[in-house]
Design a protein around this motif. Structure first.
Motif, short mmCIF file in Angstrom:
data_model
loop_
_atom_site.label_atom_id
_atom_site.label_comp_id
_atom_site.label_asym_id
_atom_site.label_seq_id
_atom_site.Cartn_x
_atom_site.Cartn_y
_atom_site.Cartn_z
N ASN A 118 32.62 86.71 -47.81
CA ASN A 118 33.97 86.23 -48.10
C ASN A 118 33.93 84.72 -48.34
OD1 ASN A 118 36.67 85.63 -48.28
ND2 ASN A 118 37.16 86.11 -46.14
N ASN A 120 36.37 82.74 -49.07
CA ASN A 120 37.65 82.10 -48.81
C ASN A 120 37.69 81.48 -47.41
OD1 ASN A 120 39.47 83.07 -51.22
ND2 ASN A 120 38.36 84.87 -50.55
N SER A 121 38.20 80.26 -47.35
CA SER A 121 38.32 79.57 -46.06
C SER A 121 39.71 79.74 -45.45
CB SER A 121 38.02 78.08 -46.25
OG SER A 121 38.93 77.49 -47.17
N LYS A 122 40.66 80.32 -46.20
CA LYS A 122 42.02 80.47 -45.70
C LYS A 122 42.51 81.91 -45.72
CE LYS A 122 43.35 75.87 -47.37
NZ LYS A 122 44.27 75.10 -48.25
N SER A 124 41.51 86.15 -45.04
CA SER A 124 40.63 87.24 -44.62
C SER A 124 40.71 88.38 -45.64
CB SER A 124 41.02 87.74 -43.23
OG SER A 124 42.35 88.23 -43.25
N THR A 153 37.44 84.86 -42.48
CA THR A 153 37.14 83.80 -43.43
C THR A 153 35.67 83.39 -43.32
OG1 THR A 153 37.83 82.13 -41.81
CG2 THR A 153 39.50 82.94 -43.34
N ASN A 202 46.72 86.40 -45.50
CA ASN A 202 46.91 85.10 -44.85
C ASN A 202 48.31 85.10 -44.25
OD1 ASN A 202 48.07 82.18 -44.90
ND2 ASN A 202 45.87 81.87 -44.98
#
Length: 241
Positions: A118, A120-122, A124, A153, A202
């Motif tokens: 994944n 993405n840092s923001k 799931s 994340t 998110n």
């Protein structure tokens, strides 16, 4: 004093005329007497008052459109802020056993390991469905479905899968091509398709997308003298769309 027998009006004052009598008909009555009608509005552009229910429905429709525009704007801003990215998929290993092609019939078992990352840092990720499909020469050989899983994340998740066929009929052209590859190169190049139904999350934000990952030309060493072999080379990154 003797009075003037023919008196005249004083200079500067109008001569008093008798009041004019209204015109009378032969019978002594004014014309059209008793035949007058009340005033009627003959304006062809006169419109009745609008229906209160129609006004209410129109206002509700306008309010609904405004609400849709606001929700669309909020979604657009969230997309700009969150910037959801597709997951990265790698094929770490692919091995085949009991592989045999004879009389246009294919038998084999493929064990593989995939790595889902994944980026993405923001947001799931939730994988509601993951379907694997194994191809050779544009023809589907086998498919299977993996168990759903979640990712936080920046998480990385290894996933194992197995595909198998037993005596499945294949086209003669395809069988000849497999035999030629094994004899000439000692390996067979398979293609893997990964179809995923992924939900980006998110907070209260949810967005579901269908993602297809292509792992093409994955070479597996299967010489003609053996019925088993492993993937040649290191792990390979798949293309996702």
């Amino acid at each position: 004093m003797q009075q003037d027998p023919n008196p005249r009006p004083a200079t500067g004052y109008p001569y008093p005329y008798p009041p004019q009598q209204p015109y009378a008909s032969a019978n002594g009555y004014p014309p059209n007497a008793g035949t007058a009608y009340p005033y009627q509005n003959q304006n062809p552009y006169y419109a009745p008052e609008p229906n209160s229910r129609a006004i209410l429905l129109r206002r509700l429709f306008i309010a609904f459109l405004v609400l849709l525009l606001i929700l669309g704007l909020i979604l657009f801003i969230l997309m700009l802020v969150l910037r959801p990215q597709y997951p990265d998929v790698y094929i770490n290993s692919l091995s085949v056993s009991n592989f045999n092609v004879s009389n246009n019939q294919l038998t084999g078992k493929w064990d593989l390991q995939l790595q889902f990352r994944n980026p993405n840092s923001k947001m799931s990720l939730q994988y509601d469905a993951v379907i694997l499909n194994l191809y050779y020469g544009g023809s589907s050989l086998s498919d299977t479905r993996l168990q759903p899983f979640d990712q936080g994340t920046k998480d990385q998740t290894p996933v194992n899968g197995t595909l198998s066929v037993a005596g499945t009929y294949i086209d003669g052209r395809l069988a000849n091509s497999i035999g030629q590859d094994r004899a000439a190169k000692g390996s067979i190049e398979f293609d893997l398709r990964i179809y995923s139904l992924v939900t980006f999350r998110n907070g209260v934000y949810r967005r579901r997308r269908y993602i297809t990952s292509y792992c093409d030309d994955v070479a597996v060493g299967v010489p003609a003298s053996r019925g088993s072999g492993d993937m040649i080379g290191p792990s390979k990154r798949c293309r996702s769309y």
